[in-house]
Enzyme design. Structure first.
Site, mmCIF file in Angstrom:
data_model
loop_
_atom_site.group_PDB
_atom_site.id
_atom_site.type_symbol
_atom_site.label_atom_id
_atom_site.label_comp_id
_atom_site.label_asym_id
_atom_site.label_seq_id
_atom_site.Cartn_x
_atom_site.Cartn_y
_atom_site.Cartn_z
ATOM 1 N N THR A 1 4.286 -7.138 5.119
ATOM 2 C CA THR A 1 3.241 -5.976 5.192
ATOM 3 C C THR A 1 2.393 -6.778 2.791
ATOM 4 O OG1 THR A 1 5.002 -4.818 3.243
ATOM 5 C CG2 THR A 1 4.536 -3.612 5.245
ATOM 6 N N GLY B 1 16.190 4.036 2.099
ATOM 7 C CA GLY B 1 16.509 4.660 3.679
ATOM 8 C C GLY B 1 15.817 6.343 4.014
ATOM 9 N N GLY C 1 5.766 0.780 1.145
ATOM 10 C CA GLY C 1 6.145 0.347 1.853
ATOM 11 C C GLY C 1 7.400 0.839 3.118
ATOM 12 N N ASP C 2 8.150 1.902 2.074
ATOM 13 C CA ASP C 2 9.086 3.397 3.112
ATOM 14 C C ASP C 2 7.792 3.847 4.068
ATOM 15 O OD1 ASP C 2 11.163 2.159 1.176
ATOM 16 O OD2 ASP C 2 11.034 3.525 -0.312
ATOM 17 N N THR D 1 4.127 3.427 -5.182
ATOM 18 C CA THR D 1 5.887 3.128 -5.303
ATOM 19 C C THR D 1 6.348 3.624 -3.976
ATOM 20 O OG1 THR D 1 6.194 4.190 -7.253
ATOM 21 C CG2 THR D 1 8.513 4.095 -6.061
ATOM 22 N N GLY E 1 14.479 6.324 -3.549
ATOM 23 C CA GLY E 1 15.642 5.601 -2.068
ATOM 24 C C GLY E 1 15.287 5.617 -1.197
HETATM 25 O O1 RIB Z 1 11.078 1.908 -2.411
HETATM 26 C C1 RIB Z 1 10.855 2.604 -3.073
HETATM 27 C C2 RIB Z 1 12.295 3.701 -4.170
HETATM 28 O O2 RIB Z 1 12.795 2.752 -3.782
HETATM 29 C C3 RIB Z 1 12.159 4.462 -4.536
HETATM 30 O O3 RIB Z 1 12.736 6.094 -3.961
HETATM 31 C C4 RIB Z 1 13.337 4.043 -5.205
HETATM 32 O O4 RIB Z 1 14.479 5.130 -5.288
HETATM 33 C C5 RIB Z 1 13.675 2.957 -5.017
HETATM 34 O O5 RIB Z 1 15.024 2.656 -4.194
HETATM 35 NA NA NA Z 2 2.491 7.239 -3.933
#
Ligand code: RIB
Ligand code: NA
Length: 311
Positions: free
Chosen positions: A222, A42, A255-256, A252, A40
């Site tokens: 980004t 957030g 960016g977070d 995956t 997620g």
């Molecule tokens: O930005 C990556 C996230 O996007 C993943 O962890 C997934 O849960 C989606 O929300």
């Molecule tokens: Na990773």
């Protein structure tokens, strides 16, 4: 309790399959590995910030189910304050079905579930922690009305706002731009928001200027292996911030990782130039792409070079 960074956003259980490639419509293919992780956008951003040493609090909603209870424990394990995490019986904990190919690229379907039930009342309750924070981060995996309210509330309290319009929606309310101290998105989100193609650093500069003109104090786009492009209203010349070359295993949540790191730097080094913060956040995110999963791949302060924590 006082915290540096508050995230008003989503939690998802990531159900990840690794396969040689992404399947086509109607096709079944063999994958080679499956795992369940905490994700997620957030929560990912909040956990990355916490792992770098920020005091963090999460404002979110999960289901009254095992995924939700496990998620709350995950926050505790990462020293994230859970006083504003609530559980609902009305919906399931958000879930993300993720496929990662051998090039480290992914395709994701999210079912936001409980995240969509985070409401005005939850936000009002979190005001006590928000008003004393240094930085507030939000995204678009909860109701967009709540994200916008969170940005407005943070601004009223003189808390720096970082908005990540992900996943992007084409008709984003104009106030999202005006309420953002930093508006940070990736290339595909920038394309969707501006209607212009963003593949080169030059394109990102143009798209960034367009987004900046909508009223943000700063824009960061980004760009994966190309690093990022930074623009500020006070100095709108686009600045390209390259990153180190690494071999991606799973991008995956990279960016977070960048956003969580950015929030950490904004909270801990408020007078550092945004370009320098972005350069360091690029390096944190580059670590995350070199191992599988989202949060499982996010580095802790102790794993990173000391230069990343110098003034
Ligand atoms: O930005 C990556 C996230 O996007 C993943 O962890 C997934 O849960 C989606 O929300
Ligand atoms: Na990773």
């Amino acid at each position: 309790e006082e915290v540096d960074v508050v995230v008003v956003g989503s939690c998802m259980t990531d159900l990840v399959s690794q396969a040689p490639r992404l399947p086509k419509a109607g096709e079944t293919i063999h994958g080679h590995k499956f795992f369940i992780g905490f994700g997620g956008k957030g929560a990912n951003q909040c956990v990355q910030s916490a792992r770098l040493g920020a005091k963090t609090a999460m404002v979110c909603k999960v289901g009254k189910d095992s995924f939700g209870s496990n998620y709350i424990q995950n926050f505790k394990d990462n020293s994230v304050c859970t006083a504003f995490v609530t559980q609902t019986e009305e919906a399931m904990t958000g879930a993300a079905s993720i496929i990662v190919n051998d090039a480290g690229e992914n395709a994701i379907v999210i079912v936001a579930g409980a995240n969509m039930l985070l409401g005005d009342r939850d936000l009002v309750q979190a005001r006590s922690v928000l008003e004393k924070a240094k930085v507030m981060l939000c995204q678009l995996e909860i109701s967009s009305h709540i994200s916008l309210q969170a940005l407005r509330m943070a601004r009223q309290c003189n808390v720096k706002t970082v908005f990540n319009p992900a996943p992007a929606i084409p008709d984003l309310h104009s106030d999202f731009y005006k309420e953002s101290d930093v508006f940070c998105c990736n290339e595909s989100e920038a394309e969707l928001l501006t209607g212009a193609r963003v593949s080169s650093v030059d394109d990102a500069g143009h798209a960034g200027l367009e987004l900046l003109n909508r009223g943000c104090a700063a824009v960061i786009i980004t760009m994966g292996t190309q690093g990022c492009v930074v623009l500020q209203a006070s100095n709108p010349e686009p600045k390209h911030i390259p990153t180190t070359k690494v071999t991606p295993v799973d991008t995956t949540g990279a960016g977070d990782s960048f956003l969580g790191a950015l929030a950490f730097y904004m909270a801990h080094y408020p007078s550092m130039p945004l370009e320098e913060m972005s350069k360091r956040a690029n390096l944190v995110a580059a670590v995350s792409v070199q191992s599988v999963g989202t949060q499982t791949s996010y580095p802790f302060k102790k794993d990173l070079p000391a230069e990343l924590f110098m003034k």
